[in-house]
Write an enzyme that holds these catalytic residues in place. Structure first.
Site, mmCIF file in Angstrom:
data_model
loop_
_atom_site.group_PDB
_atom_site.id
_atom_site.type_symbol
_atom_site.label_atom_id
_atom_site.label_comp_id
_atom_site.label_asym_id
_atom_site.label_seq_id
_atom_site.Cartn_x
_atom_site.Cartn_y
_atom_site.Cartn_z
ATOM 1 N N ARG A 59 0.833 -1.206 0.000
ATOM 2 C CA ARG A 59 0.000 0.000 0.000
ATOM 3 C C ARG A 59 0.867 1.256 0.000
ATOM 4 O O ARG A 59 0.413 2.339 -0.381
ATOM 5 C CB ARG A 59 -0.954 -0.010 1.207
ATOM 6 C CG ARG A 59 -1.907 1.175 1.255
ATOM 7 C CD ARG A 59 -3.118 0.924 2.161
ATOM 8 N NE ARG A 59 -2.748 0.320 3.429
ATOM 9 C CZ ARG A 59 -2.331 0.988 4.511
ATOM 10 N NH1 ARG A 59 -2.204 2.302 4.460
ATOM 11 N NH2 ARG A 59 -2.042 0.350 5.625
ATOM 12 N N TYR A 112 -15.013 19.682 -14.430
ATOM 13 C CA TYR A 112 -15.426 18.288 -14.400
ATOM 14 C C TYR A 112 -16.449 18.112 -13.293
ATOM 15 O O TYR A 112 -16.237 18.559 -12.163
ATOM 16 C CB TYR A 112 -14.202 17.403 -14.162
ATOM 17 C CG TYR A 112 -14.534 15.970 -13.844
ATOM 18 C CD1 TYR A 112 -15.365 15.222 -14.670
ATOM 19 C CD2 TYR A 112 -14.026 15.370 -12.695
ATOM 20 C CE1 TYR A 112 -15.678 13.905 -14.362
ATOM 21 C CE2 TYR A 112 -14.327 14.051 -12.390
ATOM 22 C CZ TYR A 112 -15.163 13.336 -13.220
ATOM 23 O OH TYR A 112 -15.471 12.034 -12.909
ATOM 24 N N ASP A 183 -5.954 21.063 -13.171
ATOM 25 C CA ASP A 183 -6.338 19.792 -13.780
ATOM 26 C C ASP A 183 -5.919 19.857 -15.251
ATOM 27 O O ASP A 183 -6.484 20.625 -16.031
ATOM 28 C CB ASP A 183 -7.849 19.579 -13.652
ATOM 29 C CG ASP A 183 -8.281 18.192 -14.117
ATOM 30 O OD1 ASP A 183 -7.645 17.639 -15.038
ATOM 31 O OD2 ASP A 183 -9.277 17.669 -13.582
ATOM 32 N N LYS A 208 -7.999 8.883 -19.056
ATOM 33 C CA LYS A 208 -8.284 9.546 -20.327
ATOM 34 C C LYS A 208 -7.092 9.438 -21.288
ATOM 35 O O LYS A 208 -6.707 8.352 -21.679
ATOM 36 C CB LYS A 208 -8.685 10.990 -20.059
ATOM 37 C CG LYS A 208 -9.761 11.170 -18.974
ATOM 38 C CD LYS A 208 -11.038 10.399 -19.240
ATOM 39 C CE LYS A 208 -12.197 10.837 -18.354
ATOM 40 N NZ LYS A 208 -12.022 10.626 -16.916
#
Length: 385
Positions: A59, A112, A183, A208
């Site tokens: 992790r 977004y 972003d 994306k």
């Protein structure tokens, strides 16, 4: 096998088109693999007090993450590796955690909708206050910076494709000691690099363009600030927002072709946007590559390309847009963007989309198919209304 950071001493001088292919590779050597393998493990041999950099538990880190984080960090002009997250929203949530309790965040009114939704939820919970702005209106954004703690930018915005004056806004925010987050999903680091313009943190939905094949969910953050990266690494570890080794392996494989994919899809976008702008059934076309687009001059000055997303308003109702979408045979009606295939969606079908997004607006994520086949599908579908 060597560490990815040791694979080359010249990566910082490579053109980005070379870096995405050659960066993050094992060192050359007889019988050395060309690609790093996927490392499937949940833990590592470890005992005693953990040394700095010791893996200990998966992790915290995984060697499969390292090559992708190295490549994306270098592409964004950081000397630090990126941080991969389990999704774009996980990366966004980590970035939003940087807004101090009781603070103020300035963000685009058109963003977004996942970003907007989570930010609004946090505001409702009393976590911080939002100041929505028209990101293309530089004066309005500058006024909103007074007393703010974080400036969140998208450019171009999703789905309205507004273009921000990033250098001016980032410089002004820096002077006011406002944390600057960008972003960069739509533009990718091939078209703009916000860290070079003064951003403190860059957000990506790797789902994306970076991965590019509509087959994984993944996010990433990039910064030049070691303390900020350590804080975000701690957030990722404690919140468990980690990406699977296989997804990161696929993302790295996808990013290898980003340059050629983006070149082809941008060329297709320019042709389609110009033809859509002349079509009698289309009311408005939003694409920064069009000279008449409000963001054209700014995008031409600030970006290395106009991207591969077009937004257009068809007919005069949601029913007209839905009829066009239903008539496509090549273009796929689906959410998301940045894949090799062309995707189309009426964005206002989502209740979470801002009310100012027109009901008849279709967002077109242009892929790498033959442009004449795409235009034939578009023009035939438009005849259905």
């Amino acid at each position: 096998m060597s560490n990815p950071a040791e694979s080359s001493t010249t990566e910082s001088s490579w053109d980005p088109k070379t870096l995405i292919v050659a960066g993050g590779r094992p060192a050359h050597g007889l019988d050395a693999p060309v690609n790093y393998p996927v490392n499937f493990t949940s833990t590592y041999h470890s005992q005693g007090i953990a040394a700095a950099g010791e893996k200990v538990y998966a992790r915290f880190s995984n060697p499969t993450w390292d090559p992708f984080e190295e490549v994306l960090g270098t592409l964004e002009r950081s000397e630090l590796p990126a941080l991969v997250f389990s999704s774009g929203m996980a990366a966004i949530a980590a970035a939003l955690s940087l807004v101090p309790a009781g603070g103020v965040m300035v963000l685009p009114a058109h963003s977004y909708n996942g970003t907007l939704g989570l930010a609004q939820e946090l505001e409702t919970a009393g976590r911080f206050t939002l100041r929505p702005v028209d990101i293309a209106n530089t004066a309005q954004v500058l006024d909103a910076l007074d007393g703010a703690d974080v400036l969140w930018l998208e450019s171009p915005t999703n789905p309205m494709l507004e273009v921000a004056d990033l250098p001016v806004l980032l410089s002004a925010a820096g002077e006011k000691d406002v944390l600057r987050v960008v972003d960069n999903t739509f533009a990718t680091p091939l078209l703009q690099r916000p860290l070079e313009l003064g951003a403190d943190l860059v957000v990506h939905s790797v789902t994306k363009y970076l991965s590019g094949h509509s087959d994984i969910i993944m996010g990433a953050l990039v910064t030049r600030d070691e303390a900020l990266r350590a804080r975000l690494h701690g957030y990722r570890t404690l919140h468990g927002a980690i990406s699977s080794p296989m997804d990161v392996f696929l993302a790295l494989r996808g990013v290898r072709t980003l340059s050629v994919r983006l070149e082809r899809s941008q060329n297709n976008s320019q042709v389609l946007a110009e033809r859509l702008a002349q079509h009698p059934k289309i009311n408005v076309v939003r694409y920064p590559g069009l000279p008449q687009d409000p963001g054209h001059a700014r995008a031409t000055e600030l970006m290395d390309g106009y991207g591969s997303v077009i937004a257009f308003e068809v007919g005069d109702s949601a029913a007209h847009a839905d009829a066009v979408l239903a008539a496509f045979t090549l273009i796929t009606g689906a959410t998301s963007l940045g894949g090799v295939e062309t995707l189309a969606e009426r964005r206002a079908r989502h209740a979470s989309e801002p009310a100012t997004v027109p009901e008849n607006l279709i967002r077109l994520s242009v892929g790498i198919e033959d442009v004449e086949d795409l235009w034939a599908d578009l023009s035939r579908a438009l005849e259905q209304i």
